[in-house]
Design a protein around this motif. Structure first.
Motif, PDB file in Angstrom:
ATOM      1  N   UNK A 173       0.775  -1.386  -0.077  1.00 43.99           N
ATOM      2  CA  UNK A 173      -0.084  -0.062   0.040  1.00 43.99           C
ATOM      3  C   UNK A 173       0.859   1.296   0.204  1.00 43.99           C
ATOM      4  N   UNK A 174       1.914   1.267   0.793  1.00 48.05           N
ATOM      5  CA  UNK A 174       2.820   2.269   0.814  1.00 48.05           C
ATOM      6  C   UNK A 174       3.355   2.533  -0.732  1.00 48.05           C
ATOM      7  N   UNK A 175       3.854   1.490  -1.191  1.00 44.76           N
ATOM      8  CA  UNK A 175       4.474   1.708  -2.773  1.00 44.76           C
ATOM      9  C   UNK A 175       3.126   2.379  -3.594  1.00 44.76           C
ATOM     10  N   UNK A 176       1.943   1.770  -3.224  1.00 43.96           N
ATOM     11  CA  UNK A 176       0.975   2.277  -4.522  1.00 43.96           C
ATOM     12  C   UNK A 176       0.646   3.739  -4.112  1.00 43.96           C
ATOM     13  N   UNK A 177       0.528   4.013  -2.987  1.00 43.65           N
ATOM     14  CA  UNK A 177       0.469   5.471  -2.624  1.00 43.65           C
ATOM     15  C   UNK A 177       1.490   6.296  -3.169  1.00 43.65           C
ATOM     16  N   UNK A 307      13.175   3.118  -9.084  1.00 47.65           N
ATOM     17  CA  UNK A 307      14.204   3.225  -7.898  1.00 47.65           C
ATOM     18  C   UNK A 307      13.531   3.961  -6.597  1.00 47.65           C
ATOM     19  N   UNK A 308      12.615   4.822  -6.911  1.00 52.56           N
ATOM     20  CA  UNK A 308      11.979   5.572  -5.830  1.00 52.56           C
ATOM     21  C   UNK A 308      11.048   4.624  -5.172  1.00 52.56           C
ATOM     22  N   UNK A 309      10.209   3.724  -5.973  1.00 52.65           N
ATOM     23  CA  UNK A 309       9.319   2.706  -5.183  1.00 52.65           C
ATOM     24  C   UNK A 309      10.171   1.689  -4.649  1.00 52.65           C
ATOM     25  N   UNK A 310      11.254   1.387  -5.239  1.00 60.88           N
ATOM     26  CA  UNK A 310      12.022   0.024  -4.381  1.00 60.88           C
ATOM     27  C   UNK A 310      12.506   0.669  -2.937  1.00 60.88           C
TER      28      UNK A 310
END
Length: 372
Positions: A173-177, A307-310
């Motif tokens: 959920x944090x990555x989707x946000x 890279x931001x999402x990772x």
């Protein structure tokens, strides 16, 4: 790609510091237990050193492996993690302490739920990067990730392992946000999630028949049943309380001598508090805060969405597990099995955390050096 910058030295130093402290504290906390039950007081130390070496190799590999190349392995990792989560629920899985979370291949054990965290970070970051603007649509952007969360949650919860299932859900959920979902979608889903968890806790508490209900009751009043459901919490609080400002001294814990079950695992923070005191506990927290701070900076200054999402998923994973582990040790939430990253005993956990730290290091080489 931009010219490579140096690795983030703060991440290297904090991870090295945490792993070193982990090795020392695992040895200190496990010696009596290992001597009596394994006939070798150095059993856990030797295995921890072995896995630390494997983790160092994994960290070095991931630090040198270009982060964008993980895209080609995203789908295989995802399906492999799902396959392992299904396999562990079959006779291939081994039940220990009323939980079926391990698959043994000779002397090596595999913990599919730990692999699932790594796979989720790689797969979701790759998927969101490919979707781009579709993430703003609930049907085409958010809903598929909710289904993935549901799949992971159910398979991990059946082991049973609610805390890890919760961590995986929060990571995704944090990555989707961060990936660009609409704020009102995030708020609505967060409220729905909180409501679902509250309803689940209420149900367990009202029925009062499962071990989950017993843990909730023990959290509310551990001294109501000090020899059974409240035993771990009481022993953890006694350990933390007796440590005082400077602690009893390294190796001088009392609670590790068969009072606190498996002190080298989920309750290792309590032993740290007892032996190293408030000063030692705060030092651990400061090391984690530095690591999280550097990770957030890397995510903010990352060169691209992937890279931001990772980096977001990695830092979320570390942060949530630290919060849960320390909250359990301090009786701030019901008891649940959650290792302290880089410190608790556990080969799978240590290797995975050092590997994701390596990915974070690799991303750090491509951020704007002026803003490091």
């Amino acid at each position: 790609m931009k010219k490579k910058a140096p690795y983030d030295s703060m991440i290297i130093l904090t991870v090295a510091g945490l792993v070193s402290i982990g090795i020392i504290m695992v040895f200190s906390s496990s010696f009596s237990h290992a001597l009596v039950n394994r006939n070798d007081g150095y059993h856990f130390l030797k295995r921890m050193l072995m896995w630390a070496l494997v983790g160092t190799a994994a960290m070095g590999f991931c630090a040198r492996f270009p982060y964008w190349k993980w895209e080609r392995y995203a789908n295989p990792l995802f399906f492999a993690s799902i396959g392992l989560l299904i396999a562990v629920l079959t006779p291939l899985g081994t039940e220990l302490n009323h939980a079926q979370r391990w698959i043994y291949i000779g002397p090596i054990s595999i913990m599919p739920s730990e692999i699932a965290k790594f796979a989720a970070i790689v797969y979701i970051s790759t998927s969101i990067t490919r979707k781009k603007e579709k993430i703003k649509s609930f049907t085409h952007g958010v809903l598929p990730y909710l289904l993935i969360i549901g799949l992971y949650f159910i398979l991990i919860y059946l082991q049973p392992d609610f805390s890890t299932a919760f961590v995986v859900a929060v990571i995704i959920m944090s990555m989707v946000f961060v990936g660009g979902m609409k704020l009102w979608h995030f708020i609505g889903l967060s409220l729905a999630g909180i409501g679902a968890i509250a309803s689940m806790i209420t149900y367990f508490f009202v029925t009062g028949k499962t071990y989950k209900a017993q843990r909730i009751i023990a959290f509310l009043d551990p001294w109501a049943d000090p020899t059974d459901t409240g035993f771990q919490v009481i022993q953890s609080l006694l350990a933390l309380g007796s440590g005082g400002l400077f602690g009893r001294g390294l190796g001088r814990s009392v609670q590790k001598h068969f009072y606190l079950p498996e002190p080298q695992n989920d309750f290792i923070f309590a032993i740290i508090g007892e032996e190293l005191g408030f000063i030692g506990s705060v030092t651990i927290l400061l090391l984690f805060l530095i690591l999280i701070w550097r990770g957030i900076r890397i995510a903010i200054n990352a060169p691209d969405m992937l890279s931001c999402l990772m980096a977001t998923g990695i830092i979320c994973m570390i942060t949530v597990q630290v919060l849960i582990n320390i909250a359990v040790a301090t009786s701030s939430m019901p008891v649940t099995g959650m290792p302290l990253p880089f410190i608790s005993y556990g080969g799978n956990t240590l290797v995975i955390f050092m590997a994701i730290a390596g990915i974070l290091l690799n991303v750090s080489r491509y951020i704007n050096p002026v803003r490091r």
